[in-house]
Scaffold this active site. Structure first.
Site, PDB file in Angstrom:
ATOM      1  N   CYS A 110      -4.744 -13.540  17.732  1.00 17.76           N
ATOM      2  CA  CYS A 110      -4.921 -14.321  16.397  1.00 17.76           C
ATOM      3  C   CYS A 110      -6.270 -14.043  15.812  1.00 17.76           C
ATOM      4  O   CYS A 110      -6.585 -13.484  14.677  1.00 17.76           O
ATOM      5  CB  CYS A 110      -4.570 -15.852  16.670  1.00 17.76           C
ATOM      6  SG  CYS A 110      -5.715 -16.681  17.586  1.00 17.76           S
ATOM      7  N   HIS A 161      -6.192 -21.484  18.158  1.00 14.55           N
ATOM      8  CA  HIS A 161      -5.296 -20.592  17.522  1.00 14.55           C
ATOM      9  C   HIS A 161      -5.869 -20.499  16.066  1.00 14.55           C
ATOM     10  O   HIS A 161      -6.604 -21.625  15.489  1.00 14.55           O
ATOM     11  CB  HIS A 161      -3.864 -20.974  17.116  1.00 14.55           C
ATOM     12  CG  HIS A 161      -3.014 -20.020  16.631  1.00 14.55           C
ATOM     13  ND1 HIS A 161      -2.875 -18.848  17.161  1.00 14.55           N
ATOM     14  CD2 HIS A 161      -2.172 -20.087  15.449  1.00 14.55           C
ATOM     15  CE1 HIS A 161      -2.144 -18.219  16.155  1.00 14.55           C
ATOM     16  NE2 HIS A 161      -1.644 -18.918  15.289  1.00 14.55           N
ATOM     17  N   HIS A 178      -1.054 -14.993  10.595  1.00 13.98           N
ATOM     18  CA  HIS A 178      -1.638 -15.144  11.700  1.00 13.98           C
ATOM     19  C   HIS A 178      -0.856 -14.414  12.858  1.00 13.98           C
ATOM     20  O   HIS A 178       0.245 -13.823  12.605  1.00 13.98           O
ATOM     21  CB  HIS A 178      -1.682 -16.763  12.322  1.00 13.98           C
ATOM     22  CG  HIS A 178      -0.328 -17.327  12.323  1.00 13.98           C
ATOM     23  ND1 HIS A 178       0.238 -17.945  13.196  1.00 13.98           N
ATOM     24  CD2 HIS A 178       0.866 -17.529  11.488  1.00 13.98           C
ATOM     25  CE1 HIS A 178       1.422 -18.288  13.243  1.00 13.98           C
ATOM     26  NE2 HIS A 178       1.763 -18.061  12.045  1.00 13.98           N
TER      27      HIS A 178
END
Length: 208
Positions: A110, A161, A178
């Site tokens: 990510c 994340h 992402h």
């Protein structure tokens, strides 16, 4: 005498058969229609089937075109050229599988996706999602715009994340790109139940 009778009977039967064949309708034609041979009828059927196939294919293509048009992204407003470049770069990796530490088309994680995307405008982002969460000023979810970074995790002290906003279509429809661990590089709605449960904060990079 018996032989003569038999011969006569056979001759009469032959005449009846010939007459029947001459007066019966052609096997491959209907009453009132022009006579066509079996070969001609078969050729006509093949031509009709081929024509139907072209029509079906044309309908299918038209339907596909319509579907693609309905999915085409229509920009809601003009984006800054730098934001547009970063988003375009990120989207070019759509479908690339997730790979921890990855920054190439072989695999992306990510934070690596964002580092690579921002390099397209010569901006060096910090390498980890936790560090990237401090790169810029925090913004309210209601103020999100394209290019903002969105962060996720179990709590504010444990960000795990990150993604980047690509489209703001409404108060409940904010798309972000992402690198998903299960699906690779993909875009999702920030306001889906799953991401709302783990959303932590949003940051606007100082380069925009």
């Amino acid at each position: 005498m018996k032989s003569l009778f038999t011969t006569s009977a056979l001759f009469i039967f032959f005449l009846l058969v010939v007459a029947s064949c001459q007066t019966s309708s052609p096997t491959f034609s209907k009453r009132g229609e022009e006579y066509k041979s079996a070969r001609e009828i078969a050729a006509a059927k093949r031509a009709a089937k081929k024509a139907r196939g072209r029509d079906d294919k044309s309908s299918s293509v038209a339907g596909t075109s319509k579907d693609r048009t309905s999915r085409t992204r229509i920009p809601k407003r003009d984006l800054d050229s730098s934001i547009a470049t970063v988003i375009e770069t990120a989207r070019s990796y759509t479908g690339v599988p997730y790979r921890w530490g990855g920054t190439t088309r072989v695999g992306m994680d990510c934070s690596g996706l964002l580092c690579t995307s921002f390099q397209s405008i010569d901006v060096a982002l910090p390498r980890t999602s936790e560090e990237q969460s401090r790169f810029g000023n925090e913004v309210s979810p209601k103020e999100l715009r394209e290019g903002d970074l969105v962060f996720f995790g179990p709590n504010r002290r444990n960000i795990t994340h990150v993604g980047m906003v690509t489209e703001v279509n409404g108060s409940n429809d904010v798309r972000f790109i992402h690198a998903s661990t299960s699906l690779g590089v993909i875009e999702n709605n920030l306001y889906s139940d799953h991401y709302q449960k783990i959303f932590i904060k949003a940051v606007r990079p100082p380069v925009f």
